[in-house]
Design an enzyme around this catalytic site. Sequence first.
Site, PDB file in Angstrom:
ATOM      1  N   ASN A   1     -13.663  13.663 -25.593  1.00  0.00           N
ATOM      2  CA  ASN A   1     -12.933  14.106 -26.740  1.00  0.00           C
ATOM      3  C   ASN A   1     -12.170  15.478 -26.144  1.00  0.00           C
ATOM      4  O   ASN A   1     -12.422  16.299 -25.209  1.00  0.00           O
ATOM      5  CB  ASN A   1     -14.144  14.800 -27.754  1.00  0.00           C
ATOM      6  CG  ASN A   1     -13.461  15.629 -28.939  1.00  0.00           C
ATOM      7  OD1 ASN A   1     -12.163  15.463 -29.377  1.00  0.00           O
ATOM      8  ND2 ASN A   1     -14.346  16.057 -29.782  1.00  0.00           N
ATOM      9  N   GLY A   2     -10.967  15.665 -26.739  1.00  0.00           N
ATOM     10  CA  GLY A   2      -9.879  16.589 -26.014  1.00  0.00           C
ATOM     11  C   GLY A   2      -8.728  15.858 -25.716  1.00  0.00           C
ATOM     12  O   GLY A   2      -8.381  14.751 -25.866  1.00  0.00           O
TER      13      GLY A   2
ATOM     14  N   LYS B   1      -5.332  20.482 -51.796  1.00  0.00           N
ATOM     15  CA  LYS B   1      -6.548  19.195 -52.039  1.00  0.00           C
ATOM     16  C   LYS B   1      -6.013  17.959 -52.557  1.00  0.00           C
ATOM     17  O   LYS B   1      -6.292  16.796 -52.212  1.00  0.00           O
ATOM     18  CB  LYS B   1      -7.441  19.834 -53.004  1.00  0.00           C
ATOM     19  CG  LYS B   1      -8.346  20.861 -52.786  1.00  0.00           C
ATOM     20  CD  LYS B   1      -9.539  20.471 -51.888  1.00  0.00           C
ATOM     21  CE  LYS B   1      -8.830  20.407 -50.410  1.00  0.00           C
ATOM     22  NZ  LYS B   1      -9.241  21.480 -49.585  1.00  0.00           N
TER      23      LYS B   1
ATOM     24  N   CYS C   1     -12.332  13.029 -32.316  1.00  0.00           N
ATOM     25  CA  CYS C   1     -13.306  12.225 -31.702  1.00  0.00           C
ATOM     26  C   CYS C   1     -14.646  12.774 -31.978  1.00  0.00           C
ATOM     27  O   CYS C   1     -14.815  13.943 -31.877  1.00  0.00           O
ATOM     28  CB  CYS C   1     -12.910  11.909 -30.139  1.00  0.00           C
ATOM     29  SG  CYS C   1     -11.089  11.736 -30.032  1.00  0.00           S
TER      30      CYS C   1
ATOM     31  N   LYS D   1     -11.839  16.363 -39.411  1.00  0.00           N
ATOM     32  CA  LYS D   1     -12.573  17.309 -40.014  1.00  0.00           C
ATOM     33  C   LYS D   1     -12.568  18.536 -38.783  1.00  0.00           C
ATOM     34  O   LYS D   1     -12.381  19.581 -39.331  1.00  0.00           O
ATOM     35  CB  LYS D   1     -14.180  17.087 -40.185  1.00  0.00           C
ATOM     36  CG  LYS D   1     -14.952  18.122 -40.796  1.00  0.00           C
ATOM     37  CD  LYS D   1     -14.522  18.138 -42.266  1.00  0.00           C
ATOM     38  CE  LYS D   1     -15.311  19.384 -42.863  1.00  0.00           C
ATOM     39  NZ  LYS D   1     -14.774  19.723 -44.165  1.00  0.00           N
TER      40      LYS D   1
ATOM     41  N   GLU E   1      -3.745  25.832 -51.978  1.00  0.00           N
ATOM     42  CA  GLU E   1      -4.948  25.251 -51.998  1.00  0.00           C
ATOM     43  C   GLU E   1      -4.965  24.102 -52.885  1.00  0.00           C
ATOM     44  O   GLU E   1      -5.415  22.886 -52.363  1.00  0.00           O
ATOM     45  CB  GLU E   1      -6.260  26.126 -52.046  1.00  0.00           C
ATOM     46  CG  GLU E   1      -7.597  25.403 -51.737  1.00  0.00           C
ATOM     47  CD  GLU E   1      -7.517  24.598 -50.590  1.00  0.00           C
ATOM     48  OE1 GLU E   1      -6.820  24.875 -49.538  1.00  0.00           O
ATOM     49  OE2 GLU E   1      -8.622  24.018 -50.375  1.00  0.00           O
TER      50      GLU E   1
ATOM     51  N   GLU F   1      -3.779  15.603 -49.750  1.00  0.00           N
ATOM     52  CA  GLU F   1      -4.347  15.339 -48.599  1.00  0.00           C
ATOM     53  C   GLU F   1      -5.316  13.985 -48.863  1.00  0.00           C
ATOM     54  O   GLU F   1      -5.438  13.262 -47.821  1.00  0.00           O
ATOM     55  CB  GLU F   1      -5.361  16.430 -47.770  1.00  0.00           C
ATOM     56  CG  GLU F   1      -6.351  16.675 -48.434  1.00  0.00           C
ATOM     57  CD  GLU F   1      -7.059  17.802 -47.680  1.00  0.00           C
ATOM     58  OE1 GLU F   1      -7.133  18.226 -46.557  1.00  0.00           O
ATOM     59  OE2 GLU F   1      -7.726  18.970 -48.299  1.00  0.00           O
TER      60      GLU F   1
ATOM     61  N   HIS G   1      15.104  28.916 -56.415  1.00  0.00           N
ATOM     62  CA  HIS G   1      16.022  28.966 -55.318  1.00  0.00           C
ATOM     63  C   HIS G   1      16.159  27.803 -54.433  1.00  0.00           C
ATOM     64  O   HIS G   1      16.357  27.680 -53.277  1.00  0.00           O
ATOM     65  CB  HIS G   1      15.269  30.191 -54.404  1.00  0.00           C
ATOM     66  CG  HIS G   1      15.498  31.538 -55.001  1.00  0.00           C
ATOM     67  ND1 HIS G   1      16.513  32.221 -55.275  1.00  0.00           N
ATOM     68  CD2 HIS G   1      14.494  32.425 -55.768  1.00  0.00           C
ATOM     69  CE1 HIS G   1      16.482  33.373 -55.651  1.00  0.00           C
ATOM     70  NE2 HIS G   1      15.056  33.407 -55.978  1.00  0.00           N
TER      71      HIS G   1
ATOM     72  N   ARG H   1     -15.513  13.137 -39.215  1.00  0.00           N
ATOM     73  CA  ARG H   1     -14.596  13.928 -38.484  1.00  0.00           C
ATOM     74  C   ARG H   1     -13.310  13.387 -38.389  1.00  0.00           C
ATOM     75  O   ARG H   1     -12.270  13.825 -37.904  1.00  0.00           O
ATOM     76  CB  ARG H   1     -14.951  14.077 -36.888  1.00  0.00           C
ATOM     77  CG  ARG H   1     -16.497  14.841 -36.764  1.00  0.00           C
ATOM     78  CD  ARG H   1     -17.266  14.589 -35.400  1.00  0.00           C
ATOM     79  NE  ARG H   1     -16.403  15.022 -34.599  1.00  0.00           N
ATOM     80  CZ  ARG H   1     -16.447  16.467 -33.764  1.00  0.00           C
ATOM     81  NH1 ARG H   1     -16.989  17.357 -34.617  1.00  0.00           N
ATOM     82  NH2 ARG H   1     -15.770  16.980 -32.870  1.00  0.00           N
TER      83      ARG H   1
ATOM     84  N   TRP I   1     -10.004   9.518 -32.190  1.00  0.00           N
ATOM     85  CA  TRP I   1      -8.909   9.778 -33.182  1.00  0.00           C
ATOM     86  C   TRP I   1      -7.745   9.832 -32.211  1.00  0.00           C
ATOM     87  O   TRP I   1      -7.580  10.472 -31.166  1.00  0.00           O
ATOM     88  CB  TRP I   1      -9.144  10.887 -33.600  1.00  0.00           C
ATOM     89  CG  TRP I   1      -8.225  11.509 -34.745  1.00  0.00           C
ATOM     90  CD1 TRP I   1      -8.368  11.190 -36.065  1.00  0.00           C
ATOM     91  CD2 TRP I   1      -7.083  12.423 -34.734  1.00  0.00           C
ATOM     92  NE1 TRP I   1      -7.207  11.694 -36.693  1.00  0.00           N
ATOM     93  CE2 TRP I   1      -6.424  12.446 -36.058  1.00  0.00           C
ATOM     94  CE3 TRP I   1      -6.606  12.999 -33.678  1.00  0.00           C
ATOM     95  CZ2 TRP I   1      -5.621  13.395 -36.250  1.00  0.00           C
ATOM     96  CZ3 TRP I   1      -5.367  13.845 -34.026  1.00  0.00           C
ATOM     97  CH2 TRP I   1      -5.026  14.061 -35.274  1.00  0.00           C
TER      98      TRP I   1
END
Length: 608
Positions: free
Chosen positions: A101-102, A485, A2, A603, A481, A488, A504, A27, A75
């Site tokens: 926010n939270g 990338k 948020c 973000k 990474e 996502e 395996h 964000r 969010w």
Amino acid sequence: MCGIVGYIGEGQAAPIILDGLAKLEYRGYDSAGIAVYDGEQIRIKKSVGRLKILVELTHNGEMLPGNLGIGHTRWATHGAPTDVNSHPHYNAKETIAVVHNGIIENYIKLRNKMESKGYKFVSDTDTEVLAHLLDYYYKGNPLEAITKVMHRVEGSYALGVVFAEHPDRIFAVRKASPLIVGQNSEGCFIASDVPAILKYTRTVYFMENQEVACLQKNKLTFYSADEEVLHKEPVTIEWDAQAAEKGGYEHYMLKEMYEQPKVLEETLRKCISHGDIRIDELKMSESDFRSINKIYIVACGSSYHAGVTGKYVIENIARVSVEVDLASEFRYRNPIIDDKSLVIVISQSGETADSLAAMADMRAKGIKVTGIVNVVGSSIARDADYIMYTWAGPEIAVATTKAYSAQLMALYLFAMKLGKAKGTIDSEVFSGMLEDLKLLPQQVEFLLSNRSKIQKFANRYIGAKSIFFIGRGIDYAISLEGSLKLKEISYIHSEAYAAGELKHGTISLIEEGTLVACVATQEHLYKKTISNMVEVKARGAFVLAVTNEGNYDMEKEADYVIYIPKTNPYFANTLAIIPLQLFGYYVAVGKGCDVDKPRNLAKSVTVE
Ligand code: F6R
């Protein structure tokens, strides 16, 4: 996560708030809302979906006249993304509006309590409980109501609150969720992050946990949780607003990838002087370095991947044992750790809830924590015992690129400094490494200049179902990474595997034409990785190899080869990640994905 923006001053609040919320879009959010006091009442407008819907609905704020307001991009956590669940939330009389926010962890208990007192809830959110609690405790003094609520809620919050009975002020408070306050000659602002208000002011106050701010047109007052007035010093933001703009690039992500040479150069300029490493803000003495007998690196996502590389680099250069943990695991695993251990928390935002909690837990046990952080003044930067900044500037694209590269650089410098203090590298090797570091910016630049080749290759994979990344040692860290990338931002399933582990189980997923990206930059593991590559090729995989210039025999084994310039093997990640970032980016662009704001992602992950 948020975003919050609030304004009180000479200007019209709504356009300023909407403009600020647009700067926080990176964000991640799924609905937006705004509350403005119009001289008689608090009027709220909200809408699910993109901010531009709210902008259109309010005619860019013109339909909400007034000089005081708060806005929010949500969010969703509690309750679906709907108009009703969007913020701001009112009390029943519509005299108090709040944005949050939270996460309020004890909201069910509080909601039951308020319902038993006759309060009616209209949304599924944890935030609405705050509006009703404020109503309940408000007896004419807003500060008192806010501190009472603060003492009763558990969890994390950054709040902006407006009371219709006090139309000359906005209140703000935070705990474990970021919130800043800004001021200029015409008014005051609150925001979740600096870019939201940078157009209006560079004078910013970073709020500490459980501090309350009271914003008036010409006055700013801070209070402690006991309602005592606090003196706070402002911070002047140095970077310019342009740093947070797209600057002609199609996406922030592309712009930020292209900023990597500059970011690396800037870090080196700041940290290398007269043939030595000097990290001014890192207040660790030689003896602090010498006394470290074990390191725990704790982080999330890409920062964790940087940490995986850090483990290999630190262990090899400084011969200190390193464990790398995901912060969300580390905080609950009760590690066996003593006061000769150092915990390194890596975080771009400096606000990631799990990383913050892991750090707080370690510090409470008396263990020293070094933060490697990009956002100056963020919670981790302020609370860590030692701090090392990554000088990447503001990163807007949700998928990190330049901040990740800056984290790698910080880890290389840390490893070398530690190695020097421990006497595990002699001065000749040290100087050679410094020379290799200095070459990295131009090498990255060269790799970026090959982007059209990678774009062509990426276009072939926009329809792929699944893509694998394999490598050993540092190459495994690079694979982690590279895979993140890609997945996502392109929504293509992808996994990274330690090359030797593939057989395996996972090798059964390889089908005719499956793309497997093999990273082979570590010469001592080269032959081993080739044999894993051959195994997947024999099962129909199409192999993309990323290897060092000079390894031309790779062309016999792989279907497509990308060469990276020669460097010290410990620094290879910085180079090999560039084509993989470009690959992920171009696959996502080819698929028409919203590259800078991938679905479901935020973000700054300020909730657990
Ligand atoms: C991926 C990405 C995330 C972050 C993670 C940790 O591109 O950016 O995986 O790395 O959410 O965030 P910070 O570094 O802010 O703690």
